[in-house]
Design an enzyme around this catalytic site. Sequence first.
Site, mmCIF file in Angstrom:
data_model
loop_
_atom_site.group_PDB
_atom_site.id
_atom_site.type_symbol
_atom_site.label_atom_id
_atom_site.label_comp_id
_atom_site.label_asym_id
_atom_site.label_seq_id
_atom_site.Cartn_x
_atom_site.Cartn_y
_atom_site.Cartn_z
ATOM 1 N N TYR A 1 -3.206 14.894 3.294
ATOM 2 C CA TYR A 1 -2.782 13.611 2.737
ATOM 3 C C TYR A 1 -3.419 13.333 1.377
ATOM 4 C CZ TYR A 1 -1.463 8.689 2.641
ATOM 5 O OH TYR A 1 -0.944 7.466 2.285
ATOM 6 N N PHE B 1 0.836 -1.198 0.000
ATOM 7 C CA PHE B 1 0.000 0.000 0.000
ATOM 8 C C PHE B 1 0.878 1.257 0.000
ATOM 9 C CE2 PHE B 1 -2.961 -3.261 1.612
ATOM 10 C CZ PHE B 1 -4.007 -3.068 0.735
ATOM 11 N N SER B 2 0.586 2.227 0.866
ATOM 12 C CA SER B 2 1.256 3.524 0.764
ATOM 13 C C SER B 2 2.723 3.521 1.154
ATOM 14 C CB SER B 2 0.514 4.569 1.614
ATOM 15 O OG SER B 2 -0.683 4.948 0.978
ATOM 16 N N ALA B 3 3.229 2.440 1.705
ATOM 17 C CA ALA B 3 4.677 2.369 1.897
ATOM 18 C C ALA B 3 5.389 2.493 0.560
ATOM 19 C CB ALA B 3 5.070 1.074 2.607
ATOM 20 N N LYS C 1 4.845 4.808 -1.492
ATOM 21 C CA LYS C 1 5.130 6.219 -1.758
ATOM 22 C C LYS C 1 6.624 6.515 -1.604
ATOM 23 C CE LYS C 1 0.672 8.385 -0.627
ATOM 24 N NZ LYS C 1 -0.187 7.194 -0.540
#
Length: 362
Positions: A150, A60-62, A64
């Site tokens: 965010y 997921f957003s890791a 980014k």
Amino acid sequence: MDEVRQRLQEAADELVRSGAERGLQIAVYRHGEQVADVVAGLADPGTGRPVTSGTPFHAFSAGKGLTATLVHVLAERGALDYDLRIADVWPEFGAHGKGEATLRHAMTHAAGVPGLPPDLTPADLCDWQRMCALIAGARPWWEPGTGTGYHSYTFGYLVGEVVRRVTGVPVARAFAEEVAGPLKAAGELFLGVPEAELGRLARLEDGFEDQPEEGSATLAVAPRGVRPTAAFANRADVLSAAIPAAGQFTARAAARMYAALLGPVDGVRLISAERLREVSTPIVDDVDRVFGNRAVLSNGYAVGRLGTDPGDTPTVFGWAGSGGSYACADTATGVAFAVAKNRLAADFTTAQTIAAIVAETT
């Protein structure tokens, strides 16, 4: 470094044995050397396939952090400038008063376009041109650069389309060529996994109820049809598409990438010491306009180790993902580490536990 490896293996085994986790990886680098590469549990409970060090996880957003790293590598060789106005390379984005928004604003969630239509589908999210058109035509929630909030999904398309417009290369390919390839991690770091590789991934499972209330900020930036659930993230189209606000990695490859931001890893250094200061220094300390929490950000990363006040660990930079995966680096200690897991949690208890062990033993 035997202590860190032993402590982490004991913790991983207990997390799986207790049922808190199904399968996970933990990897640690210190001053460019790998000092721990720990695995436990199952990658796919349905088949009994175990987790190995080479099992990629959808994080997921890791992810980014992967996209931000690509930007810094490109900036290092002069292909990108942080203060580039997005509309200068993507004219359509300038609509509705967004013409002064810069790449730095996108990297610090300050571009003002975090929202997405409530009826967004996974198929929409996988359609690069549709997503870019949606974001280009969006009215900003605030004047770009005047606040941070965010950008859950929109971060990836904003940054990724700038990369594509400047380099002429799609963001997934650019990442593979500029970051994963030089690190010799091409099979373990992805912004979208090739279809032929999908069978290697861990299968995610839900470990909590994900039922945000209608009208909530959560649904405004991550609509119900694309919520970060196991069913969503196990879809082949989602895993193979470029959705660069998310990503896929092994813990050892993510830790290796962050270590190569700090300094050389097997002769490969992604950025200079001077740029590392640019990458790691906090430049935003504000109230998040979407969720209302304190947001402390450097240029593309969250500042502060999970489970601590950002002011207590200002030398740590990285990103966490829904469900509990996490990767970061610490300029003060030279340590980089990552946690990848497939049982989705509502909090970051596992990553915080691991972070505390790493801090105690390295």
